[in-house]
Structures are given as C-alpha cells and as structure tokens.
Design a protein around this motif. Structure first.
Motif, PDB file in Angstrom:
ATOM      1  N   LEU A  31       8.247  -4.953  -7.844  1.00 50.52           N
ATOM      2  CA  LEU A  31       7.730  -4.489  -7.149  1.00 50.52           C
ATOM      3  C   LEU A  31       7.530  -3.037  -7.269  1.00 50.52           C
ATOM      4  O   LEU A  31       8.898  -2.769  -6.112  1.00 50.52           O
ATOM      5  CB  LEU A  31       7.225  -5.636  -6.109  1.00 50.52           C
ATOM      6  N   PHE A  32       6.682  -2.373  -7.088  1.00 45.83           N
ATOM      7  CA  PHE A  32       6.413  -0.779  -6.855  1.00 45.83           C
ATOM      8  C   PHE A  32       5.177  -0.734  -5.798  1.00 45.83           C
ATOM      9  O   PHE A  32       4.420  -0.583  -5.880  1.00 45.83           O
ATOM     10  CB  PHE A  32       6.213  -0.207  -8.029  1.00 45.83           C
ATOM     11  N   VAL A  33       6.134   0.096  -4.863  1.00 45.52           N
ATOM     12  CA  VAL A  33       5.162   0.151  -3.890  1.00 45.52           C
ATOM     13  C   VAL A  33       5.563   1.963  -3.922  1.00 45.52           C
ATOM     14  O   VAL A  33       5.798   2.956  -3.450  1.00 45.52           O
ATOM     15  CB  VAL A  33       5.999  -0.219  -2.356  1.00 45.52           C
ATOM     16  N   LEU A  34       3.423   1.889  -3.874  1.00 45.80           N
ATOM     17  CA  LEU A  34       2.653   3.894  -3.419  1.00 45.80           C
ATOM     18  C   LEU A  34       1.704   3.926  -2.596  1.00 45.80           C
ATOM     19  O   LEU A  34       1.646   2.643  -1.757  1.00 45.80           O
ATOM     20  CB  LEU A  34       2.409   3.564  -4.649  1.00 45.80           C
ATOM     21  N   GLU A  35       2.158   4.722  -1.814  1.00 38.22           N
ATOM     22  CA  GLU A  35       1.312   4.488  -1.125  1.00 38.22           C
ATOM     23  C   GLU A  35      -0.319   5.366  -0.970  1.00 38.22           C
ATOM     24  O   GLU A  35      -0.159   6.018  -2.810  1.00 38.22           O
ATOM     25  CB  GLU A  35       1.964   7.007   0.110  1.00 38.22           C
ATOM     26  N   ASP A  36      -0.947   4.898  -0.285  1.00 35.63           N
ATOM     27  CA  ASP A  36      -2.590   5.388  -0.941  1.00 35.63           C
ATOM     28  C   ASP A  36      -2.097   7.014  -1.191  1.00 35.63           C
ATOM     29  O   ASP A  36      -2.907   7.061   0.948  1.00 35.63           O
ATOM     30  CB  ASP A  36      -3.524   4.446   0.253  1.00 35.63           C
ATOM     31  N   LEU A  37      -3.083   7.510  -1.509  1.00 33.46           N
ATOM     32  CA  LEU A  37      -3.003   9.514  -1.401  1.00 33.46           C
ATOM     33  C   LEU A  37      -4.330   9.629  -2.124  1.00 33.46           C
ATOM     34  O   LEU A  37      -4.588  10.715  -2.268  1.00 33.46           O
ATOM     35  CB  LEU A  37      -1.862  10.027  -1.986  1.00 33.46           C
TER      36      LEU A  37
END
Length: 150
Positions: A31-37
């Motif tokens: 699971l790769f977690v990225l911020e909504d930018l």
C-alpha cells in the motif's frame, strides 16, 4: 520551448524510475500512501499567463499516475489521502499545532510531549499512520483538528 520539453522528458523519466523502484522494492500487495496535492500551487499574483501555467504544472500527478499503474500490475494499491494536518500532527501524542513546525529550518518540535524531528519525517510518519487506519478498515482516513488546550 525546446528546453521546456527537455525538462518535461527528464521529469517524466525520473517519475518512471522512482515509481518502478518503489514497486520493485516493496513488491506485491503493498500500500503506497500519497498526499492529495492537487490544490498545491506556487501562485504569484504578478505572473503572466505562461508563468502561471508553469507554476501549476507539477510532476506530482505524473508520479501518482505512474505509481498507480505499476502498483496495479503488482497487485498493490495507491491510496490518496488529504494532506490536511499531516505535517502539523505530532505522531507521538496526536496533537495538531501549526506552531510546532518550523518551515525555515525544517524542524518539528511538539510543545505537548517534547517530540522533536525533521518536519518532513513527521509528514511521512503521519502518512504511515493513515495507511494503517485504511488497512484496519477506515475507508477514508484523515486527521481532524480537535479542541486543543495548552
């Protein structure tokens, strides 16, 4: 124009290599977690139309799409979470205070529990926490500001 195209190809290659390395390193079922930018800009009021377009042409979306594509092929997943409070929340005690983060020296000092570290590390630790919440069954994990007392 030619220089701009060269830079775009370079950024695209960097994003391709980075996304491939991440998926290869962490393997299947990650699971790769990225911020909504998507709303992040370096908006300048005195910019002309071409400069404004360049300021909004971030490589984050390109990295996100490349990572999502490669992760899907590896039975992995990319989770996009709200960037709200990820750099302001203390990963040790959970308190959210904007004043804890010093952008200038990249330092995070929690006034409640005394936790000290690099401010980017705090963001990464909080993204990890949101990923754990998602795995535990919270469909849309995010941090909320609660009443804080000194």
């Amino acid at each position: 124009k030619r220089l701009s195209q060269k830079e775009n190809r370079w950024i695209s290659d960097v994003n391709h290599c980075l996304s491939k390395t991440l998926v290869d390193t962490y393997g299947q079922n990650s699971l790769f977690v990225l911020e909504d930018l998507s709303g992040v800009t370096f908006e300048k009021t005195n910019s002309n139309k071409n400069q404004t377009r360049e300021l909004h042409s971030w490589a984050f979306y390109d990295l996100q799409t490349k990572l999502a594509y490669k992760a899907h092929k590896s039975q992995s997943q990319v989770l996009i979470v709200s960037a709200k409070y990820t750099s302001q929340r203390c990963p040790k005690c959970g308190q959210i205070r904007k004043e804890n983060r010093n952008h200038r020296i990249h330092r995070y000092d929690c006034v409640f529990c005394g936790f000290k570290t690099n401010d980017d590390r705090v963001g990464a630790m909080n993204l990890y926490e949101l990923g754990k919440q998602y795995i535990s069954g919270i469909e849309n994990p995010k941090f909320e500001l609660t009443n804080v007392t000194d």
